[in-house]
Scaffold this motif. Structure first.
Motif, PDB file in Angstrom:
ATOM      1  N   ALA A   5       1.234   3.967   9.738  1.00 53.03           N
ATOM      2  CA  ALA A   5       0.243   2.934  10.035  1.00 53.03           C
ATOM      3  C   ALA A   5      -0.809   3.510  10.982  1.00 53.03           C
ATOM      4  O   ALA A   5      -0.551   4.453  11.734  1.00 53.03           O
ATOM      5  N   THR A   6      -1.986   2.924  10.960  1.00 59.18           N
ATOM      6  CA  THR A   6      -3.087   3.403  11.790  1.00 59.18           C
ATOM      7  C   THR A   6      -3.202   2.595  13.079  1.00 59.18           C
ATOM      8  O   THR A   6      -2.695   1.465  13.181  1.00 59.18           O
ATOM      9  N   ALA A   7      -3.898   3.159  14.045  1.00 53.08           N
ATOM     10  CA  ALA A   7      -4.147   2.455  15.300  1.00 53.08           C
ATOM     11  C   ALA A   7      -4.954   1.181  15.055  1.00 53.08           C
ATOM     12  O   ALA A   7      -4.749   0.169  15.740  1.00 53.08           O
ATOM     13  N   GLU A   8      -5.852   1.221  14.081  1.00 49.75           N
ATOM     14  CA  GLU A   8      -6.659   0.050  13.760  1.00 49.75           C
ATOM     15  C   GLU A   8      -5.797  -1.081  13.205  1.00 49.75           C
ATOM     16  O   GLU A   8      -6.024  -2.258  13.530  1.00 49.75           O
ATOM     17  N   ALA A  51       0.818  -1.211   0.000  1.00 54.26           N
ATOM     18  CA  ALA A  51       0.000   0.000   0.000  1.00 54.26           C
ATOM     19  C   ALA A  51       0.850   1.259   0.000  1.00 54.26           C
ATOM     20  O   ALA A  51       0.308   2.370  -0.081  1.00 54.26           O
ATOM     21  N   GLY A  52       2.174   1.095   0.104  1.00 54.16           N
ATOM     22  CA  GLY A  52       3.080   2.241  -0.001  1.00 54.16           C
ATOM     23  C   GLY A  52       3.705   2.692   1.293  1.00 54.16           C
ATOM     24  O   GLY A  52       4.407   3.705   1.317  1.00 54.16           O
ATOM     25  N   LEU A  53       3.497   1.966   2.398  1.00 53.44           N
ATOM     26  CA  LEU A  53       4.112   2.362   3.656  1.00 53.44           C
ATOM     27  C   LEU A  53       5.620   2.159   3.571  1.00 53.44           C
ATOM     28  O   LEU A  53       6.097   1.116   3.111  1.00 53.44           O
ATOM     29  N   VAL A 108       5.465   8.812  11.284  1.00 52.66           N
ATOM     30  CA  VAL A 108       6.730   9.058  10.597  1.00 52.66           C
ATOM     31  C   VAL A 108       6.701  10.469  10.020  1.00 52.66           C
ATOM     32  O   VAL A 108       5.638  11.070   9.867  1.00 52.66           O
ATOM     33  N   ARG A 109       7.854  10.978   9.717  1.00 54.88           N
ATOM     34  CA  ARG A 109       7.943  12.376   9.292  1.00 54.88           C
ATOM     35  C   ARG A 109       7.338  12.609   7.903  1.00 54.88           C
ATOM     36  O   ARG A 109       7.461  11.769   7.008  1.00 54.88           O
ATOM     37  N   PRO A 129      10.533   2.961   7.430  1.00 56.25           N
ATOM     38  CA  PRO A 129      10.363   3.515   8.780  1.00 56.25           C
ATOM     39  C   PRO A 129       8.952   3.316   9.308  1.00 56.25           C
ATOM     40  O   PRO A 129       8.765   3.008  10.492  1.00 56.25           O
ATOM     41  N   GLY A 130       7.960   3.484   8.440  1.00 54.87           N
ATOM     42  CA  GLY A 130       6.590   3.259   8.860  1.00 54.87           C
ATOM     43  C   GLY A 130       6.339   1.829   9.268  1.00 54.87           C
ATOM     44  O   GLY A 130       5.619   1.552  10.238  1.00 54.87           O
ATOM     45  N   LEU A 131       6.951   0.874   8.558  1.00 57.78           N
ATOM     46  CA  LEU A 131       6.779  -0.540   8.883  1.00 57.78           C
ATOM     47  C   LEU A 131       7.441  -0.887  10.208  1.00 57.78           C
ATOM     48  O   LEU A 131       6.878  -1.630  11.021  1.00 57.78           O
TER      49      LEU A 131
END
Length: 286
Positions: free
Chosen positions: A262-265, A231-233, A255-256, A236-238
């Motif tokens: 990523a979401t809380a869900e 999905a493009g994360l 992330v900056r 660093p996001g991962l």
């Protein structure tokens, strides 16, 4: 087994240094062999020079062997970071080949020689991930190791048996991602700068060479990490997603800008799955 510092961020994208210090305290008391900062997961390309220096001071005080990533897309800024990092006497300094334009073999060698001179007595680890603009093959790796005595290690995604057979002839310590360590150590990998440590620092140490755990980590990644990646994360996001799922420190998923988070869900959906699938990672201690 080494783990990275991840940047806890405020709503305005500034670094929350009290949360970063708390994270470093947890990692400093862990079973990890060492800590590092400013790899891809550390969002090194977003840092101001003042932020870079402040993170380094915190890292050096964490009570573990440490390495500093001095990487920057600019060779000139990277050289300045190397000099300042060396003054803190880390175990090694991680560097990348400057990556706005690909470099030829002569330029790569010249870059590493000058960088090694700037580092003085502190050795270098070359960080050459798959997304690097200049990729270093195993044969060139051996040539670089022979020409630059200060180069002692490689941070890489690894490869197949043929790749390892040639790469290990360089004499460099080869460090691979945590979710490949068990299988790649059988091919010649020496350790990991570990994304699994982002999920559970002590759990990553306990299960480092367990092939069955690696298989189940792959199963978890396929269900909850690969879809985010597709999905493009960003990386660093991962890694922040993994740290939030693990819950061992208040890192947060932010992330900056302009990278997405990523979401809380998504974190909540992954938590029960990973604890059911990989209980070895989540014992009495993270």
């Amino acid at each position: 087994m080494w783990a990275t510092l991840l940047l806890p961020l405020n709503a305005d994208d500034s670094i929350d240094f009290p949360r970063l210090e708390a994270q470093a305290e947890v990692l400093g008391g862990s079973q990890l062999d060492g800590l590092y900062a400013h790899g891809t997961a550390g969002e090194f390309q977003t840092l101001t020079e003042d932020e870079f220096d402040r993170v380094n001071e915190l890292l050096a005080a964490a009570g573990k062997p440490f390495q500093i990533g001095a990487s920057h897309p600019s060779a000139q800024l990277q050289l300045s970071r190397v000099r300042r990092a060396a003054a803190l006497h880390p175990g090694a300094i991680q560097v990348i080949v400057p990556d706005w334009l690909p470099l030829n073999a002569h330029e790569v060698l010249d870059f590493l020689r000058r960088t090694a001179d700037a580092a003085g007595d502190v050795p270098l680890v070359l960080y050459n991930p798959p997304h690097a603009k200049t990729t270093i093959g195993p044969r060139q790796l051996g040539e670089l190791a022979a020409a630059v005595p200060g180069l002692i290690g490689l941070k890489t995604a690894g490869g197949d048996k043929t790749w390892f057979d040639e790469a290990t002839r360089s004499g460099l310590a080869i460090f691979v991602p945590g979710h490949f360590l068990a299988s790649m150590s059988l091919l010649g990998a020496h350790g990991s700068y570990s994304n699994v440590a982002a999920l559970s620092p002590n759990g990553a140490v306990r299960t480092a060479h367990d092939l069955d755990v690696e298989r189940r980590i792959d199963e978890f990644f396929a269900a909850h990490v690969v879809p985010l990646q597709k999905a493009g994360l960003s990386n660093p996001g991962l890694d922040k997603f993994l740290a939030a799922v693990g819950g061992w420190a208040d890192v947060g998923t932010r992330v900056r800008w302009p990278m997405q988070s990523a979401t809380a869900e998504q974190v909540a959906a992954a938590r029960p799955v990973v604890r059911s699938l990989l209980p070895e990672l989540f014992g009495d201690s993270w």
